[in-house]
Motif scaffolding. Structure first.
Motif, PDB file in Angstrom:
ATOM      1  N   SER A  54       1.076  -1.107  -0.041  1.00  0.00           N
ATOM      2  CA  SER A  54       0.023  -0.020   0.066  1.00  0.00           C
ATOM      3  C   SER A  54       0.889   1.416  -0.024  1.00  0.00           C
ATOM      4  O   SER A  54       1.835   1.434   0.761  1.00  0.00           O
ATOM      5  CB  SER A  54      -0.977   0.150   1.373  1.00  0.00           C
ATOM      6  OG  SER A  54      -1.589   1.204   1.201  1.00  0.00           O
ATOM      7  N   VAL A  55       0.800   2.097  -0.990  1.00  0.00           N
ATOM      8  CA  VAL A  55       1.485   3.213  -1.070  1.00  0.00           C
ATOM      9  C   VAL A  55       0.382   4.540  -0.717  1.00  0.00           C
ATOM     10  O   VAL A  55      -0.483   4.501  -1.638  1.00  0.00           O
ATOM     11  CB  VAL A  55       2.237   3.164  -2.414  1.00  0.00           C
ATOM     12  CG1 VAL A  55       3.026   4.641  -2.562  1.00  0.00           C
ATOM     13  CG2 VAL A  55       3.355   2.287  -2.326  1.00  0.00           C
ATOM     14  N   ARG A  56       0.978   5.476  -0.516  1.00  0.00           N
ATOM     15  CA  ARG A  56      -0.048   6.912  -0.200  1.00  0.00           C
ATOM     16  C   ARG A  56       0.296   7.661  -1.226  1.00  0.00           C
ATOM     17  O   ARG A  56       1.641   8.008  -1.446  1.00  0.00           O
ATOM     18  CB  ARG A  56       0.011   7.583   1.127  1.00  0.00           C
ATOM     19  CG  ARG A  56      -0.451   6.864   2.328  1.00  0.00           C
ATOM     20  CD  ARG A  56      -0.269   7.489   3.503  1.00  0.00           C
ATOM     21  NE  ARG A  56      -0.489   7.012   4.763  1.00  0.00           N
ATOM     22  CZ  ARG A  56      -0.539   7.362   5.890  1.00  0.00           C
ATOM     23  NH1 ARG A  56      -0.298   8.645   5.944  1.00  0.00           N
ATOM     24  NH2 ARG A  56      -0.840   6.821   6.793  1.00  0.00           N
ATOM     25  N   THR A  57      -0.697   7.996  -2.073  1.00  0.00           N
ATOM     26  CA  THR A  57      -0.396   9.108  -3.134  1.00  0.00           C
ATOM     27  C   THR A  57      -1.757   9.963  -2.931  1.00  0.00           C
ATOM     28  O   THR A  57      -2.619   9.948  -2.246  1.00  0.00           O
ATOM     29  CB  THR A  57      -0.521   8.385  -4.455  1.00  0.00           C
ATOM     30  OG1 THR A  57      -1.650   7.994  -4.735  1.00  0.00           O
ATOM     31  CG2 THR A  57       0.462   7.187  -4.633  1.00  0.00           C
ATOM     32  N   THR A  58      -1.427  11.034  -3.963  1.00  0.00           N
ATOM     33  CA  THR A  58      -2.375  12.157  -3.917  1.00  0.00           C
ATOM     34  C   THR A  58      -3.693  11.724  -4.932  1.00  0.00           C
ATOM     35  O   THR A  58      -4.525  12.541  -5.242  1.00  0.00           O
ATOM     36  CB  THR A  58      -1.594  13.655  -4.412  1.00  0.00           C
ATOM     37  OG1 THR A  58      -1.431  13.537  -5.540  1.00  0.00           O
ATOM     38  CG2 THR A  58      -0.993  14.100  -3.164  1.00  0.00           C
ATOM     39  N   HIS A  59      -3.341  10.706  -5.674  1.00  0.00           N
ATOM     40  CA  HIS A  59      -4.273  10.353  -6.796  1.00  0.00           C
ATOM     41  C   HIS A  59      -5.203   9.554  -6.315  1.00  0.00           C
ATOM     42  O   HIS A  59      -5.034   8.604  -5.324  1.00  0.00           O
ATOM     43  CB  HIS A  59      -3.387   9.598  -7.793  1.00  0.00           C
ATOM     44  CG  HIS A  59      -2.419  10.444  -8.616  1.00  0.00           C
ATOM     45  ND1 HIS A  59      -2.870  11.534  -9.555  1.00  0.00           N
ATOM     46  CD2 HIS A  59      -1.023  10.423  -8.503  1.00  0.00           C
ATOM     47  CE1 HIS A  59      -1.693  11.935  -9.829  1.00  0.00           C
ATOM     48  NE2 HIS A  59      -0.777  11.560  -9.326  1.00  0.00           N
ATOM     49  N   GLU A  60      -6.399   9.353  -6.802  1.00  0.00           N
ATOM     50  CA  GLU A  60      -7.493   8.457  -6.209  1.00  0.00           C
ATOM     51  C   GLU A  60      -7.253   7.121  -6.634  1.00  0.00           C
ATOM     52  O   GLU A  60      -7.366   6.322  -5.820  1.00  0.00           O
ATOM     53  CB  GLU A  60      -8.864   8.977  -6.992  1.00  0.00           C
ATOM     54  CG  GLU A  60      -9.333  10.236  -6.479  1.00  0.00           C
ATOM     55  CD  GLU A  60     -10.515  10.627  -6.975  1.00  0.00           C
ATOM     56  OE1 GLU A  60     -11.552   9.679  -7.421  1.00  0.00           O
ATOM     57  OE2 GLU A  60     -10.859  11.764  -7.022  1.00  0.00           O
ATOM     58  N   ARG A  61      -6.846   6.814  -8.151  1.00  0.00           N
ATOM     59  CA  ARG A  61      -6.444   5.530  -8.380  1.00  0.00           C
ATOM     60  C   ARG A  61      -5.057   5.383  -8.649  1.00  0.00           C
ATOM     61  O   ARG A  61      -4.441   6.269  -9.363  1.00  0.00           O
ATOM     62  CB  ARG A  61      -7.544   5.165  -9.659  1.00  0.00           C
ATOM     63  CG  ARG A  61      -8.885   5.327  -9.376  1.00  0.00           C
ATOM     64  CD  ARG A  61      -9.853   5.116 -10.654  1.00  0.00           C
ATOM     65  NE  ARG A  61      -9.468   3.826 -11.402  1.00  0.00           N
ATOM     66  CZ  ARG A  61      -9.608   3.702 -12.587  1.00  0.00           C
ATOM     67  NH1 ARG A  61     -10.191   4.530 -13.297  1.00  0.00           N
ATOM     68  NH2 ARG A  61      -9.472   2.382 -13.109  1.00  0.00           N
ATOM     69  N   ALA A 113      -0.141   6.522 -12.059  1.00  0.00           N
ATOM     70  CA  ALA A 113      -1.549   6.785 -12.249  1.00  0.00           C
ATOM     71  C   ALA A 113      -2.318   6.139 -13.118  1.00  0.00           C
ATOM     72  O   ALA A 113      -1.986   6.480 -14.317  1.00  0.00           O
ATOM     73  CB  ALA A 113      -2.024   8.145 -11.849  1.00  0.00           C
ATOM     74  N   THR A 114      -3.510   5.395 -12.983  1.00  0.00           N
ATOM     75  CA  THR A 114      -4.438   4.855 -14.046  1.00  0.00           C
ATOM     76  C   THR A 114      -5.187   6.019 -14.527  1.00  0.00           C
ATOM     77  O   THR A 114      -5.606   7.066 -13.721  1.00  0.00           O
ATOM     78  CB  THR A 114      -5.301   3.811 -13.770  1.00  0.00           C
ATOM     79  OG1 THR A 114      -5.959   4.195 -12.563  1.00  0.00           O
ATOM     80  CG2 THR A 114      -4.326   2.577 -13.054  1.00  0.00           C
ATOM     81  N   GLY A 115      -5.809   5.867 -15.741  1.00  0.00           N
ATOM     82  CA  GLY A 115      -6.635   6.878 -16.115  1.00  0.00           C
ATOM     83  C   GLY A 115      -6.356   7.659 -17.451  1.00  0.00           C
ATOM     84  O   GLY A 115      -5.887   7.985 -18.315  1.00  0.00           O
TER      85      GLY A 115
END
Length: 112
Positions: A77-84, A110-112
């Motif tokens: 688990s990595v914390r990022t500012t991205h939702e996905r 990031a995906t998307g």
């Protein structure tokens, strides 16, 4: 020296390639949730033609299903500012060699 310029993505059958602009049009059509038959029709191609096969190949590459999670690997688990974010797994390796120098790279996309 003469360099070759990339003209698009080759079809799986070795037929005609799509130009970059055509591949971008296919991507936009996929993002609009259009079925592959309608995308082929938008290009004015007959189903089964070499160009239609190239369109279907690019369409299939964009919508390929994700691979299943790896077996025997720990999910991180990595914390990022991205939702996905893309999933991250720790692959177990053998015992480290004290003579070798090891580097760890963490690439977050990031995906998307």
């Amino acid at each position: 020296p003469r360099t070759r310029r990339h003209q698009g993505r080759p079809a799986a059958s070795g037929g005609p390639a799509l130009t970059r602009e055509e591949a971008e049009r296919v991507t936009k059509a996929v993002n609009m949730d259009l079925p592959v038959a309608q995308v082929v029709e938008l290009f004015g191609e007959l189903p089964g033609s070499p160009k239609a096969q190239a369109i279907e190949a690019v369409y299939g590459n964009i919508l390929r299903p994700p691979r299943p999670p790896p077996q025997g690997c720990k999910s991180l688990s990595v914390r990022t500012t991205h939702e996905r974010t893309l999933p991250i797994f720790h692959y177990p390796g053998g015992s480290p060699d004290p003579v070798k120098k090891y580097y760890t790279f963490l690439v977050i996309g990031a995906t998307g």
